[in-house]
Motif scaffolding. Structure first.
Motif, short mmCIF file in Angstrom:
data_model
loop_
_atom_site.label_atom_id
_atom_site.label_comp_id
_atom_site.label_asym_id
_atom_site.label_seq_id
_atom_site.Cartn_x
_atom_site.Cartn_y
_atom_site.Cartn_z
N ALA A 34 34.45 11.19 66.51
CA ALA A 34 33.98 12.39 67.20
C ALA A 34 35.10 13.42 67.34
N GLN A 35 36.30 12.95 67.69
CA GLN A 35 37.44 13.86 67.82
C GLN A 35 37.81 14.48 66.48
N ASP A 37 35.86 15.03 63.92
CA ASP A 37 34.85 16.02 63.57
C ASP A 37 35.04 17.31 64.38
N GLN A 38 35.40 17.17 65.64
CA GLN A 38 35.65 18.36 66.48
C GLN A 38 36.81 19.18 65.89
N LYS A 42 36.67 22.96 64.47
CA LYS A 42 37.47 23.97 65.17
C LYS A 42 38.40 24.71 64.21
N ALA A 49 31.96 18.01 58.77
CA ALA A 49 32.36 17.11 59.85
C ALA A 49 31.55 15.82 59.70
N SER A 83 29.78 11.49 73.09
CA SER A 83 30.69 12.33 72.31
C SER A 83 30.12 12.63 70.93
N GLU A 86 27.84 15.88 71.37
CA GLU A 86 28.42 17.13 71.86
C GLU A 86 28.45 18.19 70.76
N TYR A 88 29.80 21.39 68.65
CA TYR A 88 31.14 21.78 68.21
C TYR A 88 31.54 23.10 68.88
N ALA A 89 32.80 23.47 68.74
CA ALA A 89 33.33 24.67 69.39
C ALA A 89 32.57 25.93 68.98
#
Length: 130
Positions: A34-35, A37-38, A42, A49, A83, A86, A88-89
């Motif tokens: 998850a991190q 992909d974030q 970003k 992702a 997560s 969630e 994305y940005a």
């Protein structure tokens, strides 16, 4: 009620004081995916992702293949699943397949835990009447 009775009830429900040995690693990999992909979304590297997406078969196999859902939840697995949902940005969402997988797993865990509650009530009623 004796400790042996409690242990017997937990065993009957498929719950164990010891967690599944591979769950901490799976949960850690889910959070890392998850991190990752974030970060990709970003930084807009032009890459998909797909870290979570690539883990779907392993996660489904583990969670639908007999792992004790209470152990998964107890070890923080729900945080990993959240997560995966969630945005994305940039406001976009993870792949539809990823979101569908998470919802299917949550549904399976809900049914499993509800069945465990009913079994516990039946077992408690049996122990109380003895």
């Amino acid at each position: 009620m004796q400790q042996a009775d409690v242990d017997e009830m937990l065993e009957h429900l498929g719950l164990s004081p010891k967690a599944e040995s591979d769950l901490p690693g799976l949960i850690s990999r889910m959070k890392a995916a998850a991190q990752n992909d974030q970060v990709i979304m970003k930084e807009k590297k032009g890459l998909p992702a797909a870290h979570k997406f690539s883990m779907i078969p392993e996660v489904e196999e583990t969670l639908l293949g007999g792992v004790k859902h209470a152990d998964f939840i107890y070890q923080g697995g729900l945080y990993a699943l959240v997560s995966w949902l969630e945005p994305y940005a940039d406001g976009s969402l993870p792949f539809r397949r990823t979101r569908t997988c998470v919802m299917k797993l949550i549904d399976a865990m809900s049914h499993s835990l509800n069945a465990g509650d009913r079994d516990m009530e039946n077992l408690l009623g049996t122990k109380a009447s003895k």
